[in-house]
Design a protein around this motif. Structure first.
Motif, PDB file in Angstrom:
ATOM      1  N   THR A 179      37.042-114.444  -5.920  1.00  0.00           N
ATOM      2  CA  THR A 179      36.599-113.052  -5.873  1.00  0.00           C
ATOM      3  C   THR A 179      36.351-112.639  -4.426  1.00  0.00           C
ATOM      4  OG1 THR A 179      35.556-113.301  -8.046  1.00  0.00           O
ATOM      5  CG2 THR A 179      34.888-111.416  -6.719  1.00  0.00           C
ATOM      6  N   ILE A 180      36.876-111.480  -4.062  1.00  0.00           N
ATOM      7  CA  ILE A 180      36.792-111.003  -2.683  1.00  0.00           C
ATOM      8  C   ILE A 180      35.913-109.763  -2.606  1.00  0.00           C
ATOM      9  CG2 ILE A 180      38.104-110.250  -0.668  1.00  0.00           C
ATOM     10  CD1 ILE A 180      38.805-113.090  -1.585  1.00  0.00           C
ATOM     11  N   ARG A 181      34.953-109.763  -1.682  1.00  0.00           N
ATOM     12  CA  ARG A 181      34.122-108.568  -1.466  1.00  0.00           C
ATOM     13  C   ARG A 181      34.801-107.701  -0.414  1.00  0.00           C
ATOM     14  NH1 ARG A 181      29.472-107.291   1.980  1.00  0.00           N
ATOM     15  NH2 ARG A 181      28.166-105.687   0.991  1.00  0.00           N
ATOM     16  N   ILE A 182      35.054-106.470  -0.768  1.00  0.00           N
ATOM     17  CA  ILE A 182      35.718-105.522   0.120  1.00  0.00           C
ATOM     18  C   ILE A 182      34.705-104.528   0.677  1.00  0.00           C
ATOM     19  CG2 ILE A 182      37.437-103.661   0.263  1.00  0.00           C
ATOM     20  CD1 ILE A 182      38.689-106.417  -0.045  1.00  0.00           C
ATOM     21  N   VAL A 183      34.799-104.284   1.970  1.00  0.00           N
ATOM     22  CA  VAL A 183      34.016-103.223   2.608  1.00  0.00           C
ATOM     23  C   VAL A 183      34.992-102.122   2.987  1.00  0.00           C
ATOM     24  CG1 VAL A 183      32.564-102.582   4.560  1.00  0.00           C
ATOM     25  CG2 VAL A 183      32.273-104.819   3.477  1.00  0.00           C
ATOM     26  N   GLN A 184      34.808-100.959   2.379  1.00  0.00           N
ATOM     27  CA  GLN A 184      35.675 -99.809   2.634  1.00  0.00           C
ATOM     28  C   GLN A 184      34.875 -98.764   3.394  1.00  0.00           C
ATOM     29  OE1 GLN A 184      37.426 -97.945  -0.843  1.00  0.00           O
ATOM     30  NE2 GLN A 184      37.767 -96.024   0.278  1.00  0.00           N
ATOM     31  N   MET A 185      35.353 -98.422   4.567  1.00  0.00           N
ATOM     32  CA  MET A 185      34.674 -97.417   5.386  1.00  0.00           C
ATOM     33  C   MET A 185      35.469 -96.124   5.361  1.00  0.00           C
ATOM     34  SD  MET A 185      33.096 -99.543   8.569  1.00  0.00           S
ATOM     35  CE  MET A 185      31.581-100.474   8.279  1.00  0.00           C
ATOM     36  N   GLY A 186      34.891 -95.098   4.741  1.00  0.00           N
ATOM     37  CA  GLY A 186      35.575 -93.826   4.606  1.00  0.00           C
ATOM     38  C   GLY A 186      36.781 -93.944   3.689  1.00  0.00           C
ATOM     39  N   GLU A 187      37.549 -92.893   3.650  1.00  0.00           N
ATOM     40  CA  GLU A 187      38.739 -92.919   2.792  1.00  0.00           C
ATOM     41  C   GLU A 187      39.862 -93.731   3.427  1.00  0.00           C
ATOM     42  OE1 GLU A 187      39.126 -91.851  -0.347  1.00  0.00           O
ATOM     43  OE2 GLU A 187      36.957 -91.543  -0.185  1.00  0.00           O
ATOM     44  N   ASN A 188      39.933 -93.714   4.760  1.00  0.00           N
ATOM     45  CA  ASN A 188      41.035 -94.426   5.414  1.00  0.00           C
ATOM     46  C   ASN A 188      40.677 -94.998   6.782  1.00  0.00           C
ATOM     47  OD1 ASN A 188      40.830 -92.103   6.887  1.00  0.00           O
ATOM     48  ND2 ASN A 188      42.896 -91.354   6.455  1.00  0.00           N
ATOM     49  N   ILE A 189      39.369 -95.163   7.069  1.00  0.00           N
ATOM     50  CA  ILE A 189      38.974 -95.730   8.362  1.00  0.00           C
ATOM     51  C   ILE A 189      39.260 -97.229   8.401  1.00  0.00           C
ATOM     52  CG2 ILE A 189      37.038 -96.248   9.910  1.00  0.00           C
ATOM     53  CD1 ILE A 189      35.738 -93.643   9.005  1.00  0.00           C
ATOM     54  N   ASP A 190      38.759 -97.962   7.386  1.00  0.00           N
ATOM     55  CA  ASP A 190      38.898 -99.414   7.433  1.00  0.00           C
ATOM     56  C   ASP A 190      38.703-100.032   6.056  1.00  0.00           C
ATOM     57  OD1 ASP A 190      39.225-101.837   9.037  1.00  0.00           O
ATOM     58  OD2 ASP A 190      37.128-102.263   8.571  1.00  0.00           O
ATOM     59  N   TYR A 191      39.524-101.035   5.763  1.00  0.00           N
ATOM     60  CA  TYR A 191      39.373-101.871   4.576  1.00  0.00           C
ATOM     61  C   TYR A 191      39.353-103.318   5.060  1.00  0.00           C
ATOM     62  CZ  TYR A 191      40.735 -97.935   1.540  1.00  0.00           C
ATOM     63  OH  TYR A 191      40.806 -96.735   0.880  1.00  0.00           O
ATOM     64  N   SER A 192      38.259-104.021   4.784  1.00  0.00           N
ATOM     65  CA  SER A 192      38.150-105.408   5.224  1.00  0.00           C
ATOM     66  C   SER A 192      37.427-106.253   4.189  1.00  0.00           C
ATOM     67  CB  SER A 192      37.369-105.501   6.543  1.00  0.00           C
ATOM     68  OG  SER A 192      38.075-104.900   7.591  1.00  0.00           O
ATOM     69  N   ALA A 193      37.817-107.512   4.122  1.00  0.00           N
ATOM     70  CA  ALA A 193      37.065-108.478   3.318  1.00  0.00           C
ATOM     71  C   ALA A 193      35.871-108.925   4.142  1.00  0.00           C
ATOM     72  CB  ALA A 193      37.955-109.661   2.965  1.00  0.00           C
ATOM     73  N   CYS A 194      34.674-108.839   3.579  1.00  0.00           N
ATOM     74  CA  CYS A 194      33.469-109.170   4.347  1.00  0.00           C
ATOM     75  C   CYS A 194      32.302-109.457   3.418  1.00  0.00           C
ATOM     76  CB  CYS A 194      33.112-108.007   5.280  1.00  0.00           C
ATOM     77  SG  CYS A 194      31.614-108.278   6.235  1.00  0.00           S
ATOM     78  N   CYS A 195      31.489-110.448   3.792  1.00  0.00           N
ATOM     79  CA  CYS A 195      30.326-110.790   2.967  1.00  0.00           C
ATOM     80  C   CYS A 195      29.019-110.290   3.568  1.00  0.00           C
ATOM     81  CB  CYS A 195      30.255-112.304   2.773  1.00  0.00           C
ATOM     82  SG  CYS A 195      30.063-113.231   4.314  1.00  0.00           S
ATOM     83  N   GLY A 196      29.095-109.613   4.737  1.00  0.00           N
ATOM     84  CA  GLY A 196      27.879-109.213   5.435  1.00  0.00           C
ATOM     85  C   GLY A 196      27.256-107.939   4.916  1.00  0.00           C
ATOM     86  N   THR A 197      26.037-107.659   5.378  1.00  0.00           N
ATOM     87  CA  THR A 197      25.352-106.412   5.025  1.00  0.00           C
ATOM     88  C   THR A 197      25.920-105.278   5.868  1.00  0.00           C
ATOM     89  OG1 THR A 197      23.592-106.980   6.594  1.00  0.00           O
ATOM     90  CG2 THR A 197      23.207-107.500   4.290  1.00  0.00           C
ATOM     91  N   GLN A 198      26.076-104.102   5.242  1.00  0.00           N
ATOM     92  CA  GLN A 198      26.713-102.975   5.914  1.00  0.00           C
ATOM     93  C   GLN A 198      25.912-101.702   5.702  1.00  0.00           C
ATOM     94  OE1 GLN A 198      29.448-103.376   7.744  1.00  0.00           O
ATOM     95  NE2 GLN A 198      29.972-105.467   7.140  1.00  0.00           N
TER      96      GLN A 198
END
Length: 394
Positions: A179-198
């Motif tokens: 299972t992958i945690r995705i951090v999505q910033m805005g509609e198209n700024i950034d998509y990254s796999a990340c486990c950190g607090t945001q």
């Protein structure tokens, strides 16, 4: 499996939690809670710190989906009060989210990824996979990253299978499985796999400032400060500029030109002083030659520094003398000759210098040393003089 309260609310710093287990290990206690607000070290982000029932939490880590809170004491109750250091948490949130935005800017502008990042106590470093970065490129990326902040777009986090995640426009390759945690910033700024607090919205990062960059292992290492760190850095540097401007009696904007003019003036004065110093050394050399009673010239100077001795040596180095020149001011001594004498200056220093609390060395024709005190230097000077007389070198 420990329930991660910090994923439900990235700013949660207090919670009542149930103790599941306490493990004694290497003189410490590792507390396992059924749920926790404490973020464990991982994904480039340091762990949270704080207290569990007034017991200091020294480190937090995760292993096989269980989070361990390392302390020096064992909690007594079944339910404990957890209190995370909120300033540290909020700082880490700003820095980590700021890193995402900065990396996204480099990716969008130059199609390059980051090979890794480190969240330190003072700044964040990002290793951008581009060797030759220009100042113009750096400035453009900084403006781009801050534009994402000003747009104040929503930040979403969610879990996907790896196959699902790979369908997203990811900035960076996913190496993890499951299972992958995705951090999505805005509609198209950034998509990254990340486990950190945001952050919850990009505006919460506040500000991103690149403080320096350098070449590093075929890449460019970029140093940034975000949010409150960036503000404090600006305040400090603004105070420096204000003090410097006040000292020069100019406006802030005129400081650089004033420093440039001062540096040019200082360089000119140094050149004049150097020329004058050389003339004085030449005059002193002529006097020493005229007054020399033997082929040994031994003299010490109270006020002159070692640079003066160096200039004096240049005037005397081709003359047939053994020179013992010392500066009381710098506690340094120069021992030299023109090559017509058998004594090897460097070897003499190597064999005898330590006995006089001196450090230095040289070659056959010249050696120099510095001393802890004037007395030691004077004793060594006398020792050289006697040794040359005894060896009948002069």
């Amino acid at each position: 499996m420990t329930e991660k309260l910090f994923y439900e609310d990235p700013y949660i710093c207090e919670a009542q939690c149930e103790v599941e287990d306490v493990i004694e290990k290497d003189g410490k206690f590792e507390i396992v809670l059924k749920s926790t607000p404490f973020y464990p070290e991982g994904g480039g982000q340091p762990s949270d710190l704080g207290y569990i029932d007034n017991i200091k939490v020294e480190y937090v880590y995760e292993e096989k989906e269980t989070i361990y809170h390392v302390t020096s004491e064992r909690p007594t109750g079944k339910f404990v009060k957890c209190k995370v250091d909120s300033e540290r948490r909020e700082d880490h949130i700003q820095q980590h989210s700021g890193e995402h935005l900065m990396s996204a800017a480099f990716f969008r502008l130059y199609k390059v990824s980051n090979a890794g990042f480190h969240l330190g106590n003072d700044y964040v470093t990002i290793d951008i996979q581009m060797k030759d970065m220009t100042e113009e490129m750096i400035n453009k990326a900084e403006i781009e990253a801050n534009s994402y902040i000003f747009r104040n777009e929503e930040v979403k986090t969610y879990f996907l299978t790896k196959d699902e995640a790979l369908k997203l426009p990811l900035r960076k390759e996913i190496k993890a499985e499951g299972t992958i945690r995705i951090v999505q910033m805005g509609e198209n700024i950034d998509y990254s796999a990340c486990c950190g607090t945001q952050v919850r919205r990009t505006g919460e990062v506040g500000l991103i400032k690149i403080i320096k960059w350098e070449k590093y292992k075929g890449m460019t290492r970029v140093y940034i400060k975000c949010g409150l760190r960036a503000l404090k850095d600006y305040q400090l540097k603004h105070n420096y500029i204000t003090e410097i401007a006040r000292g020069f009696s100019v406006e802030d904007s005129a400081v650089i030109e004033k420093i440039k003019n001062n540096n040019e003036e200082i360089a000119s004065l140094k050149k004049q002083v150097n020329n004058l110093y050389s003339k004085i050394a030449y005059s002193e050399a002529e006097k020493l030659i005229k007054n020399a009673a033997s082929e040994l010239i031994c003299v010490e100077y109270e006020e002159e520094d070692f640079d003066f001795l160096d200039k004096l040596y240049e005037c005397l180095k081709d003359k047939k003398f053994i020179l013992i020149l010392s500066s009381i001011r710098d506690k340094k001594l120069l021992f030299a000759h023109n090559g017509d004498f058998e004594v090897k200056c460097g070897k003499f220093f190597k064999d005898n210098l330590k006995e006089f609390n001196g450090r230095g060395g040289g070659n056959d024709k010249r050696a120099q040393a510095n001393f802890q005190d004037e007395t030691s230097m004077r004793k060594f000077s006398e020792y050289i003089k006697k040794s040359q007389k005894n060896s009948k070198a002069i």
